[in-house]
Enzyme design. Structure first.
Site, PDB file in Angstrom:
ATOM      1  N   ASP A 268      10.253 -25.328  31.336  1.00  0.00           N
ATOM      2  CA  ASP A 268      10.989 -25.395  30.366  1.00  0.00           C
ATOM      3  C   ASP A 268      10.119 -24.564  29.168  1.00  0.00           C
ATOM      4  OD1 ASP A 268      13.150 -25.903  28.604  1.00  0.00           O
ATOM      5  OD2 ASP A 268      13.342 -28.041  28.752  1.00  0.00           O
TER       6      ASP A 268
HETATM    7  C1  BGC Z   1      15.660 -26.763  26.991  1.00  0.00           C
HETATM    8  C2  BGC Z   1      16.212 -26.243  28.290  1.00  0.00           C
HETATM    9  C3  BGC Z   1      16.823 -24.794  28.175  1.00  0.00           C
HETATM   10  C4  BGC Z   1      15.694 -23.928  27.606  1.00  0.00           C
HETATM   11  C5  BGC Z   1      16.319 -22.363  27.676  1.00  0.00           C
HETATM   12  C6  BGC Z   1      14.616 -25.689  26.264  1.00  0.00           C
HETATM   13  O1  BGC Z   1      14.587 -26.089  24.855  1.00  0.00           O
HETATM   14  O2  BGC Z   1      15.061 -27.950  27.107  1.00  0.00           O
HETATM   15  O3  BGC Z   1      17.362 -27.049  28.729  1.00  0.00           O
HETATM   16  O4  BGC Z   1      17.237 -24.515  29.611  1.00  0.00           O
HETATM   17  O5  BGC Z   1      15.388 -24.375  26.384  1.00  0.00           O
HETATM   18  O6  BGC Z   1      17.278 -22.378  26.516  1.00  0.00           O
END
Ligand code: BGC
Length: 719
Positions: A268
């Site tokens: 993540d």
């Molecule tokens: C979120 C994810 C997301 C990623 C990319 C993160 O802050 O937790 O769910 O896919 O950002 O945008």
């Protein structure tokens, strides 16, 4: 550039097997280029452009629009030494341009086909503009409505969640990733992110291995093993002491060794860098080492792999074979997507893909199916279309942003049909449609209450649209209260006091504790954030063009203090009863406001003829369950027949009920249908004290219901 002169290198020859092409490419790559494939950045800045030219970027996210993806891709393909195309990722969560209901709303359809269709439409739209990869579906089981991300998933139940996870992955990925209308799925957030303490985002998770395997892992396993998701995302949270993005147990032992996952793991956003904050790494280099050795193949936005991995390899702290493994997985996926043969968008397709008539129709249909009728006293709904006048009231009644929910991609507020617009378009031309906002979604001002009450007073019916703004759920949108925000509940009370019958329409991304409304307001419709066609769907339900058939994928508490509250709880040694010394509260009932699986219809269904047949025993065993459902009311309707199971006595305490089957059926008035379920060995199994999946001999209770509380038929069988 390796593309000029002589015969094409093997990796560029489409007729060669993927493995051979990957081997060939890997042999040509420098260590820096390999590490580059493991790095992902957001947007396309000048600095990113320079890195792309050096072959030091594998993926970009948040670059949207055909022109922008094309520009970046051209640089990767034409100006880097080996010309390896970028894989473009984006959070395509519930639609790309045609926005569907939020995932919690889609789960309320209890219709995997609808989820599959929504995902495949989203994929085709996104792919047409150069997106190859979505960070979806979110398959985190969530039992704490304070957690804002509950909106992004399928709710509290692993069985329903697994069905939705499978449908979403299959929808995004289609039959073959080589099909230009598909994108790679990324079930997330691996794993147990939904169990964050206190419902606070990014917070610590501590769950037993049994709960991990029985509750949180199943939707991932289905998404990965059964549906074949190409990637997964390692979560932000700590998991039993070791952050999920450095957790070898979950990322390698379970994911790779037990499940045989062949795709790649992306962290993540900066979850690798955050290992420092977690306190398990002192430096970026230590963070990179922990993550890569645990099994994280790609670093999303941390820039940690870029800056540290090469030195770690030179120092012998990370083996180059480990890097090769990760790069091999990433390149394999790029080849499966045919990125080398088809790096660019097809402008012809791009111009025709978005918001076609058929796609908008699907968004409307999904929104209709997602509507959950929570209450309908005295059959206030549906309302006659030629009603003389209706007052549409509330801060969300004419709001163009809320219905888009969080993560709305290229969704445009201008495309949203509001409830007010929906009502106007569906009511008869003679009906007077009045409108008053009444108050804002947040804040304390009651200045417009009087106007709202007067407007309601002029009408035969008030439709009050209240709830949350789009950004009150989703990431970093946790709430300590589950009440309607601001003065909205008082607005409902004010309108109710006028004596005009009230229909309350809820727009929200989580269960809300609307106890006052549940007691006083005759009709309540849970609409969630229902996408760009939501306003029509809501009006269709109000006027009876659509008979609601959605069911709650999550329990509604009466008050936040009841959280966590979910239907598949354990019985305890002292199950709640009016008796004092039992498991309950002094100041609130133990029962939910609305249970899991709840949802009313304009017609009634009668259940009968339950038959249970034990077909075979043992691992290949099967239990067949059948029953008859009849529509005994006056109009066509959908019912979601739910099968719950309880293992009465076992070596491990089992939940009081667990969903093990469901079917959404449509019946005309007077129509009867036989509904059948087949329970397999794994539906009866659980982890015993030795942590083995077993089916223990004994009695199982089958409960068939219209909700987890409204059980209509039940019987037992012996194993
Ligand atoms: C979120 C994810 C997301 C990623 C990319 C993160 O802050 O937790 O769910 O896919 O950002 O945008």
């Amino acid at each position: 550039m390796g593309r000029s002169g002589g015969r094409k290198p093997i990796y560029l020859r489409p007729t060669q097997p993927i493995e051979k092409r990957v081997d060939d490419l890997l042999r040509r790559m420098t260590l820096e280029e390999k590490i580059g494939q493991m790095c992902q950045y957001s947007g396309f800045s000048e600095a990113h452009e320079a890195l792309v030219k050096q072959g030091r970027v594998g993926s970009l996210l948040n670059v949207t629009g055909a022109k922008n993806t094309e520009r970046a891709q051209k640089i990767a393909v034409e100006q880097s030494r080996l010309g390896i195309p970028l894989i473009f990722g984006l959070d395509v969560i519930h639609g790309y341009s045609t926005i569907f209901p939020i995932p919690l709303g889609l789960a309320s359809t209890w219709n995997p086909e609808t989820v599959r269709k929504a995902s495949s439409i989203a994929a085709a739209e996104a792919a047409s503009e150069g997106i190859h990869w979505t960070f979806a579906p979110m398959v985190d089981i969530a039992r704490d409505p304070r957690w804002g991300r509950i909106a992004e998933g399928a709710g509290e139940d692993p069985y329903l969640g697994s069905a939705m996870a499978q449908a979403a992955v299959e929808g995004f990925q289609g039959r073959d990733l080589a099909d230009p209308d598909t994108i790679v799925a990324c079930p997330k957030h691996y794993v147990a992110y939904g169990a964050a303490e206190g419902g606070r985002d990014y917070n610590t998770v501590d769950v037993s291995e049994r709960v991990l395997r029985e509750v949180y892992l199943p939707p991932f396993k289905v998404a990965i093993v059964k549906a074949g998701a190409g990637t997964t995302m390692s979560a932000f949270n700590e998991l039993n002491g070791v952050p999920a993005s450095a957790n070898r147990h979950s990322l390698t032992e379970i994911l790779r060794e037990e499940w045989g996952f062949k795709g790649f793991v992306v962290s993540d956003w900066n979850a690798v860098g955050e290992l420092i904050n977690h306190g398990i790494a002192g430096t970026s280099a230590e963070a990179a080492k922990e993550a890569v050795n645990a099994g994280v193949d790609m670093d999303m936005c941390g820039n940690v792999y870029q800056t540290s991995l090469a030195q770690l390899v030179r120092d012998g702290a990370v083996l180059e074979e480990k890097i090769d493994e990760s790069v091999r997985r990433i390149l394999t996926l790029k080849l499966r997507l045919r990125l080398f043969e088809r790096p660019y968008v097809d402008p012809e397709r791009a111009s025709k893909a978005l918001q076609t008539k058929e796609k908008l129709e699907a968004a409307l249909q999904a929104a209709r199916e997602s509507m959950v009728l929570l209450k309908n006293e005295g059959s206030l709904l549906p309302v006659k279309k030629d009603i003389e006048s209706v007052a549409v009231i509330g801060p969300l009644a004419d709001d163009r942003n809320a219905p888009l929910g969080s993560w709305s991609c290229r969704g445009n507020p201008e495309d949203v049909v509001t409830v007010l617009e929906g009502i106007k378009s569906r009511a008869s031309p003679r009906t007077k449609v009045l409108y008053a906002k009444g108050c804002e979604s947040e804040g304390n001002s009651k200045e417009e209450f009087e106007n709202a009450a007067e407007t309601a007073g002029e009408a035969g019916l008030a439709i009050v649209v209240v709830g949350e703004k789009a950004d009150m759920s989703g990431e970093a949108a946790c709430r300590a209260s589950l009440n309607l925000p601001g003065v909205q509940e008082e607005l409902v009370e004010t309108v109710h006091e006028t004596g005009v019958p009230v229909v309350e329409v809820l727009m929200n991304g989580r269960p809300l504790s609307i106890s006052w409304s549940a007691e006083h307001v005759p009709a309540i419709l849970e609409a969630w954030f229902s996408g760009i066609r939501g306003g029509f769907a809501i009006a269709d339900v109000i006027f009876g063009d659509c008979n609601p058939g959605g069911k709650l994928p999550i329990t509604f508490p009466r008050a936040v203090g009841q959280v966590p509250i979910y239907y598949s709880h354990k019985n305890t040694g002292r199950p709640p009863s009016p008796e004092r010394w039992t498991s309950k509260y002094l100041d609130a009932p133990w029962t939910p406001l609305f249970p899991f699986g709840h949802g009313l219809s304009y017609t009634q269904f009668e259940y009968s003829d339950l038959h249970i047949t034990l077909k075979r025993r043992g691992k290949a065993g099967k239990v067949e369950v059948s029953l008859t459902v009849e529509n005994i009311g006056g109009c066509q309707g959908d019912e979601v027949v739910q099968l719950y199971l309880r293992d009465l006595v076992a070596s491990i305490g089992r939940p009081v009920k667990e969903l093990k089957g469901f079917k959404r059926i449509t019946l005309k008035p007077g129509e009867r249908r036989t509904v059948s379920f087949a329970l397999a060995w794994q539906d009866l199994s659980f982890l015993n004290r030795e942590m083995q999946w077993v089916v223990e001999p004994g009695t199982f209770r089958v409960m068939i219901g219209s909700s987890s509380e409204d059980i209509r038929l039940s019987d037992s069988f012996e194993v």
